[in-house]
Design a protein around this motif. Sequence first.
Motif, PDB file in Angstrom:
ATOM      1  N   PRO A  62       0.896  -1.177  -0.198  1.00  0.00           N
ATOM      2  CA  PRO A  62      -0.120  -0.090  -0.151  1.00  0.00           C
ATOM      3  C   PRO A  62       0.939   1.245  -0.043  1.00  0.00           C
ATOM      4  CG  PRO A  62      -0.700  -1.242   1.683  1.00  0.00           C
ATOM      5  CD  PRO A  62       0.559  -2.058   1.065  1.00  0.00           C
ATOM      6  N   LEU A  63       1.994   1.120   0.579  1.00  0.00           N
ATOM      7  CA  LEU A  63       2.762   2.315   0.769  1.00  0.00           C
ATOM      8  C   LEU A  63       3.474   2.577  -0.533  1.00  0.00           C
ATOM      9  CD1 LEU A  63       3.413   3.824   3.352  1.00  0.00           C
ATOM     10  CD2 LEU A  63       5.835   2.945   3.212  1.00  0.00           C
ATOM     11  N   LEU A  64       3.576   1.773  -1.439  1.00  0.00           N
ATOM     12  CA  LEU A  64       4.388   1.880  -2.775  1.00  0.00           C
ATOM     13  C   LEU A  64       3.092   2.354  -3.770  1.00  0.00           C
ATOM     14  CD1 LEU A  64       6.522   1.498  -4.882  1.00  0.00           C
ATOM     15  CD2 LEU A  64       5.541  -0.841  -5.244  1.00  0.00           C
ATOM     16  N   TRP A  65       2.035   1.975  -3.539  1.00  0.00           N
ATOM     17  CA  TRP A  65       0.780   2.643  -4.358  1.00  0.00           C
ATOM     18  C   TRP A  65       0.597   4.119  -3.909  1.00  0.00           C
ATOM     19  CZ3 TRP A  65      -3.959   4.874  -2.668  1.00  0.00           C
ATOM     20  CH2 TRP A  65      -4.857   5.201  -4.014  1.00  0.00           C
ATOM     21  N   HIS A  66       0.671   4.206  -2.485  1.00  0.00           N
ATOM     22  CA  HIS A  66       0.384   5.619  -2.313  1.00  0.00           C
ATOM     23  C   HIS A  66       1.579   6.747  -2.873  1.00  0.00           C
ATOM     24  CE1 HIS A  66      -2.490   4.300   0.664  1.00  0.00           C
ATOM     25  NE2 HIS A  66      -3.150   5.489   0.633  1.00  0.00           N
ATOM     26  N   PHE A  67       2.689   6.171  -2.667  1.00  0.00           N
ATOM     27  CA  PHE A  67       3.813   6.989  -3.195  1.00  0.00           C
ATOM     28  C   PHE A  67       3.718   7.142  -4.574  1.00  0.00           C
ATOM     29  CE2 PHE A  67       8.160   7.290  -4.925  1.00  0.00           C
ATOM     30  CZ  PHE A  67       8.605   8.500  -4.222  1.00  0.00           C
ATOM     31  N   ILE A  68       3.544   6.358  -5.423  1.00  0.00           N
ATOM     32  CA  ILE A  68       3.363   6.305  -6.947  1.00  0.00           C
ATOM     33  C   ILE A  68       2.241   7.297  -7.127  1.00  0.00           C
ATOM     34  CG2 ILE A  68       2.566   5.228  -9.248  1.00  0.00           C
ATOM     35  CD1 ILE A  68       4.127   2.863  -7.973  1.00  0.00           C
ATOM     36  N   SER A  69       0.918   7.043  -6.632  1.00  0.00           N
ATOM     37  CA  SER A  69      -0.274   7.988  -6.710  1.00  0.00           C
ATOM     38  C   SER A  69       0.354   9.602  -6.494  1.00  0.00           C
ATOM     39  CB  SER A  69      -1.332   7.675  -5.924  1.00  0.00           C
ATOM     40  OG  SER A  69      -1.913   6.364  -6.159  1.00  0.00           O
ATOM     41  N   TRP A  70       1.126   9.864  -5.263  1.00  0.00           N
ATOM     42  CA  TRP A  70       1.476  11.111  -4.809  1.00  0.00           C
ATOM     43  C   TRP A  70       2.535  11.639  -6.250  1.00  0.00           C
ATOM     44  CZ3 TRP A  70       6.558  12.522  -2.355  1.00  0.00           C
ATOM     45  CH2 TRP A  70       6.433  13.611  -2.252  1.00  0.00           C
ATOM     46  N   PHE A  71       3.345  10.717  -6.472  1.00  0.00           N
ATOM     47  CA  PHE A  71       4.213  11.179  -7.688  1.00  0.00           C
ATOM     48  C   PHE A  71       3.443  11.443  -8.845  1.00  0.00           C
ATOM     49  CE2 PHE A  71       7.354  10.196 -10.907  1.00  0.00           C
ATOM     50  CZ  PHE A  71       8.097  11.036 -10.732  1.00  0.00           C
ATOM     51  N   VAL A  72       2.627  10.878  -9.264  1.00  0.00           N
ATOM     52  CA  VAL A  72       1.953  11.026 -10.596  1.00  0.00           C
ATOM     53  C   VAL A  72       0.942  12.153 -10.358  1.00  0.00           C
ATOM     54  CG1 VAL A  72      -0.035  10.102 -12.012  1.00  0.00           C
ATOM     55  CG2 VAL A  72       1.977   8.727 -11.257  1.00  0.00           C
ATOM     56  N   TYR A  73       0.074  12.330  -9.320  1.00  0.00           N
ATOM     57  CA  TYR A  73      -0.775  13.301  -9.088  1.00  0.00           C
ATOM     58  C   TYR A  73      -0.760  14.614  -8.087  1.00  0.00           C
ATOM     59  CZ  TYR A  73      -3.761  10.023 -11.184  1.00  0.00           C
ATOM     60  OH  TYR A  73      -4.019   8.906 -12.175  1.00  0.00           O
ATOM     61  N   GLY A  74       0.414  14.469  -7.332  1.00  0.00           N
ATOM     62  CA  GLY A  74       0.846  15.423  -6.612  1.00  0.00           C
ATOM     63  C   GLY A  74       0.235  15.705  -5.439  1.00  0.00           C
ATOM     64  N   ASN A  75       0.154  17.203  -5.181  1.00  0.00           N
ATOM     65  CA  ASN A  75      -0.586  17.493  -3.694  1.00  0.00           C
ATOM     66  C   ASN A  75      -2.118  17.217  -4.084  1.00  0.00           C
ATOM     67  OD1 ASN A  75       1.816  18.177  -2.429  1.00  0.00           O
ATOM     68  ND2 ASN A  75       1.598  20.179  -3.004  1.00  0.00           N
ATOM     69  N   GLU A  76      -2.590  17.067  -5.126  1.00  0.00           N
ATOM     70  CA  GLU A  76      -4.067  16.873  -5.217  1.00  0.00           C
ATOM     71  C   GLU A  76      -4.419  15.289  -4.944  1.00  0.00           C
ATOM     72  OE1 GLU A  76      -7.860  17.653  -6.505  1.00  0.00           O
ATOM     73  OE2 GLU A  76      -6.119  19.093  -6.781  1.00  0.00           O
ATOM     74  N   PHE A  77      -3.441  14.447  -5.128  1.00  0.00           N
ATOM     75  CA  PHE A  77      -3.796  13.128  -4.497  1.00  0.00           C
ATOM     76  C   PHE A  77      -3.884  13.278  -2.922  1.00  0.00           C
ATOM     77  CE2 PHE A  77      -1.727   9.560  -2.457  1.00  0.00           C
ATOM     78  CZ  PHE A  77      -2.620   8.526  -2.641  1.00  0.00           C
ATOM     79  N   ILE A  78      -2.852  14.247  -2.274  1.00  0.00           N
ATOM     80  CA  ILE A  78      -2.957  14.070  -0.780  1.00  0.00           C
ATOM     81  C   ILE A  78      -4.141  14.749  -0.413  1.00  0.00           C
ATOM     82  CG2 ILE A  78      -1.876  15.465   1.293  1.00  0.00           C
ATOM     83  CD1 ILE A  78      -0.054  13.088   0.024  1.00  0.00           C
TER      84      ILE A  78
END
Length: 173
Positions: free
Chosen positions: A11-27
Amino acid sequence: LKIYAAFILIPLLWHFISWFVYGNEFIQQHLLDHLVKRVTTPIELHFGGRLFYIKQLYLEFQLLAMVLAAGYAVWLYDGLIFLFKNKKLPAYSYILFGAPLVYLAFLTISSTKIWWYILAALPLVSLIVSYLMLRLPNNLLRNLLAVSVVSFFLFRFIPETFLFKPALNGNYI
């Protein structure tokens, strides 16, 4: 230890990739609006007391709720006996049987109460039903429990599927 790492790293990997792709909008959207906000503030007037999910589990799944209570009672009894003899519980005990309790505890402290959130725990709690079946003293009781649980799901869930409910336009899906 490796299995614990997998439960955290995937799950941490998924969250990191999503944050990398979508930036602060993901957060903002995923973490703050969908996770933190649902825990701290009831959304769309979905609120209830501390025992909301326990009550809903019983109201929606009476037979299953009673079987789960019996399964957890047997597991707790066996766990205490094992713990006193061996001073340590096996690792699978924490993962397989503790996970539904952790999920239920998380739901309980959340401010947003939506009854179908408990459905995510059904695959986890099915392990308790299997454990109870293995601990029953004879085949007659095992078969009776199996037939009861299967019948419950057949009569409770299948009529609610699209097979028996027409679509809004009158056609089946």
